[in-house]
Design a protein around this motif. Structure first.
Motif, PDB file in Angstrom:
ATOM      1  N   VAL A 161     -28.020  33.256   4.562  1.00  0.00           N
ATOM      2  CA  VAL A 161     -29.225  32.303   5.114  1.00  0.00           C
ATOM      3  C   VAL A 161     -30.143  32.066   3.971  1.00  0.00           C
ATOM      4  N   GLY A 162     -29.964  30.811   4.008  1.00  0.00           N
ATOM      5  CA  GLY A 162     -30.708  30.000   2.869  1.00  0.00           C
ATOM      6  C   GLY A 162     -31.530  28.863   3.221  1.00  0.00           C
ATOM      7  N   ASN A 163     -32.150  28.113   2.240  1.00  0.00           N
ATOM      8  CA  ASN A 163     -32.909  27.080   2.609  1.00  0.00           C
ATOM      9  C   ASN A 163     -32.602  25.646   1.630  1.00  0.00           C
ATOM     10  N   SER A 164     -31.569  25.581   0.857  1.00  0.00           N
ATOM     11  CA  SER A 164     -31.270  24.618   0.230  1.00  0.00           C
ATOM     12  C   SER A 164     -29.632  24.064   0.127  1.00  0.00           C
ATOM     13  N   PRO A 165     -29.679  23.022  -0.204  1.00  0.00           N
ATOM     14  CA  PRO A 165     -28.108  22.476  -0.080  1.00  0.00           C
ATOM     15  C   PRO A 165     -27.112  23.069  -1.254  1.00  0.00           C
ATOM     16  N   PRO A 166     -27.891  23.569  -2.479  1.00  0.00           N
ATOM     17  CA  PRO A 166     -27.057  24.402  -3.370  1.00  0.00           C
ATOM     18  C   PRO A 166     -26.521  25.688  -2.679  1.00  0.00           C
ATOM     19  N   ASP A 167     -27.281  26.473  -1.504  1.00  0.00           N
ATOM     20  CA  ASP A 167     -27.205  27.614  -1.096  1.00  0.00           C
ATOM     21  C   ASP A 167     -26.124  27.403  -0.154  1.00  0.00           C
ATOM     22  N   ASP A 168     -25.884  26.330   0.713  1.00  0.00           N
ATOM     23  CA  ASP A 168     -24.983  25.843   1.367  1.00  0.00           C
ATOM     24  C   ASP A 168     -23.601  25.706   0.753  1.00  0.00           C
ATOM     25  N   ILE A 169     -23.663  25.107  -0.224  1.00  0.00           N
ATOM     26  CA  ILE A 169     -22.150  24.737  -1.152  1.00  0.00           C
ATOM     27  C   ILE A 169     -21.790  26.085  -1.688  1.00  0.00           C
ATOM     28  N   GLU A 170     -22.668  27.025  -2.244  1.00  0.00           N
ATOM     29  CA  GLU A 170     -22.329  28.049  -2.878  1.00  0.00           C
ATOM     30  C   GLU A 170     -21.587  29.061  -1.715  1.00  0.00           C
ATOM     31  N   ALA A 171     -22.186  29.123  -0.506  1.00  0.00           N
ATOM     32  CA  ALA A 171     -21.634  29.840   0.548  1.00  0.00           C
ATOM     33  C   ALA A 171     -20.448  29.351   1.038  1.00  0.00           C
ATOM     34  N   ARG A 172     -20.002  28.030   1.257  1.00  0.00           N
ATOM     35  CA  ARG A 172     -19.000  27.622   1.585  1.00  0.00           C
ATOM     36  C   ARG A 172     -17.763  27.613   0.477  1.00  0.00           C
ATOM     37  N   ASP A 173     -18.256  27.643  -0.598  1.00  0.00           N
ATOM     38  CA  ASP A 173     -17.431  27.737  -1.871  1.00  0.00           C
ATOM     39  C   ASP A 173     -16.719  29.166  -1.802  1.00  0.00           C
ATOM     40  N   ALA A 174     -17.528  30.182  -1.445  1.00  0.00           N
ATOM     41  CA  ALA A 174     -17.302  31.563  -1.267  1.00  0.00           C
ATOM     42  C   ALA A 174     -16.478  31.900   0.053  1.00  0.00           C
ATOM     43  N   GLY A 175     -16.178  31.011   0.936  1.00  0.00           N
ATOM     44  CA  GLY A 175     -15.666  31.269   2.265  1.00  0.00           C
ATOM     45  C   GLY A 175     -16.812  31.899   3.179  1.00  0.00           C
ATOM     46  N   TRP A 176     -18.034  31.540   2.898  1.00  0.00           N
ATOM     47  CA  TRP A 176     -18.981  32.436   3.894  1.00  0.00           C
ATOM     48  C   TRP A 176     -19.817  31.348   4.745  1.00  0.00           C
ATOM     49  N   GLU A 177     -20.351  31.769   6.026  1.00  0.00           N
ATOM     50  CA  GLU A 177     -21.184  30.720   6.825  1.00  0.00           C
ATOM     51  C   GLU A 177     -22.430  30.638   6.048  1.00  0.00           C
ATOM     52  N   PHE A 178     -22.937  29.438   6.138  1.00  0.00           N
ATOM     53  CA  PHE A 178     -24.378  29.136   5.764  1.00  0.00           C
ATOM     54  C   PHE A 178     -25.200  28.966   7.014  1.00  0.00           C
ATOM     55  N   VAL A 179     -26.195  29.589   7.084  1.00  0.00           N
ATOM     56  CA  VAL A 179     -27.234  29.457   8.162  1.00  0.00           C
ATOM     57  C   VAL A 179     -28.515  28.903   7.702  1.00  0.00           C
ATOM     58  N   HIS A 180     -28.803  27.825   8.007  1.00  0.00           N
ATOM     59  CA  HIS A 180     -30.213  27.502   7.411  1.00  0.00           C
ATOM     60  C   HIS A 180     -31.338  28.484   8.190  1.00  0.00           C
ATOM     61  N   GLU A 181     -32.509  28.534   7.334  1.00  0.00           N
ATOM     62  CA  GLU A 181     -33.280  29.685   7.401  1.00  0.00           C
ATOM     63  C   GLU A 181     -34.187  29.076   8.939  1.00  0.00           C
ATOM     64  N   ARG A 182     -34.335  27.901   9.169  1.00  0.00           N
ATOM     65  CA  ARG A 182     -35.038  27.464  10.600  1.00  0.00           C
ATOM     66  C   ARG A 182     -34.138  27.813  11.689  1.00  0.00           C
ATOM     67  N   ASP A 183     -32.741  27.982  11.520  1.00  0.00           N
ATOM     68  CA  ASP A 183     -31.744  28.227  12.567  1.00  0.00           C
ATOM     69  C   ASP A 183     -31.731  29.561  12.792  1.00  0.00           C
ATOM     70  N   PHE A 184     -31.781  30.349  11.695  1.00  0.00           N
ATOM     71  CA  PHE A 184     -31.707  31.858  11.864  1.00  0.00           C
ATOM     72  C   PHE A 184     -33.034  32.459  12.401  1.00  0.00           C
ATOM     73  N   LYS A 185     -34.243  31.775  12.013  1.00  0.00           N
ATOM     74  CA  LYS A 185     -35.571  31.967  12.609  1.00  0.00           C
ATOM     75  C   LYS A 185     -35.273  31.911  14.175  1.00  0.00           C
ATOM     76  N   GLU A 186     -34.669  30.929  14.827  1.00  0.00           N
ATOM     77  CA  GLU A 186     -34.554  30.673  16.226  1.00  0.00           C
ATOM     78  C   GLU A 186     -33.745  31.802  16.852  1.00  0.00           C
ATOM     79  N   GLY A 187     -32.623  32.228  16.058  1.00  0.00           N
ATOM     80  CA  GLY A 187     -31.947  33.156  16.442  1.00  0.00           C
ATOM     81  C   GLY A 187     -30.236  32.557  16.305  1.00  0.00           C
ATOM     82  N   LEU A 188     -29.397  33.448  15.985  1.00  0.00           N
ATOM     83  CA  LEU A 188     -27.872  33.238  15.676  1.00  0.00           C
ATOM     84  C   LEU A 188     -27.207  32.978  17.068  1.00  0.00           C
TER      85      LEU A 188
END
Length: 128
Positions: free
Chosen positions: A101-128
């Motif tokens: 769970v993060g808030n920036s494009p680099p977080d998204d890229i690093e998560a995907r590079d590691a095979g993880w899901e990326f969830v933007h903070e706003r989406d997480f706040k609203e519920g998974l």
């Protein structure tokens, strides 16, 4: 081997039940640093039996939150990149889902590079 309701990290390592891993970027993501995700949401995940941890700015967090060791399983990265930290966790800790769970494009890229899901903070706040 039955580990019952013991430590979630032990359960995940032994494959003794479905566990998700949630890592949180700190600055701008968690409410303690002007982010939308409430610390209570993180604690609730831990109490629900999931592995929770930090992925960035952990020094700020542990100095701001006395008792952090009572609800976090993981802190990092320490001496490595976010992507490598997440890749190593995915390699060695069994889980149903691996979520950053993060808030920036680099977080998204690093998560995907590691095979993880990326969830933007706003989406997480609203519920998974």
């Amino acid at each position: 081997m039955d580990v019952g309701t013991g430590d979630v990290l032990v359960r995940a390592l032994l494959g003794a039940g479905p566990v998700n891993i949630y890592l949180f970027d700190v600055v701008g993501t968690l409410d303690i640093s002007n982010g939308p995700v409430k610390l209570a949401q993180v604690i609730n995940l831990r109490h629900a039996g999931h592995i929770v941890g930090l992925c960035g700015n952990w020094g700020f967090f542990i100095n701001f939150c006395p008792g952090w060791e009572n609800f976090l399983n993981l802190i990092g990265p320490i001496g490595t990149s976010k992507a490598l930290y997440m890749a190593q966790l995915k390699m060695y800790v069994r889980a149903e889902r691996y979520v950053l769970v993060g808030n920036s494009p680099p977080d998204d890229i690093e998560a995907r590079d590691a095979g993880w899901e990326f969830v933007h903070e706003r989406d997480f706040k609203e519920g998974l």
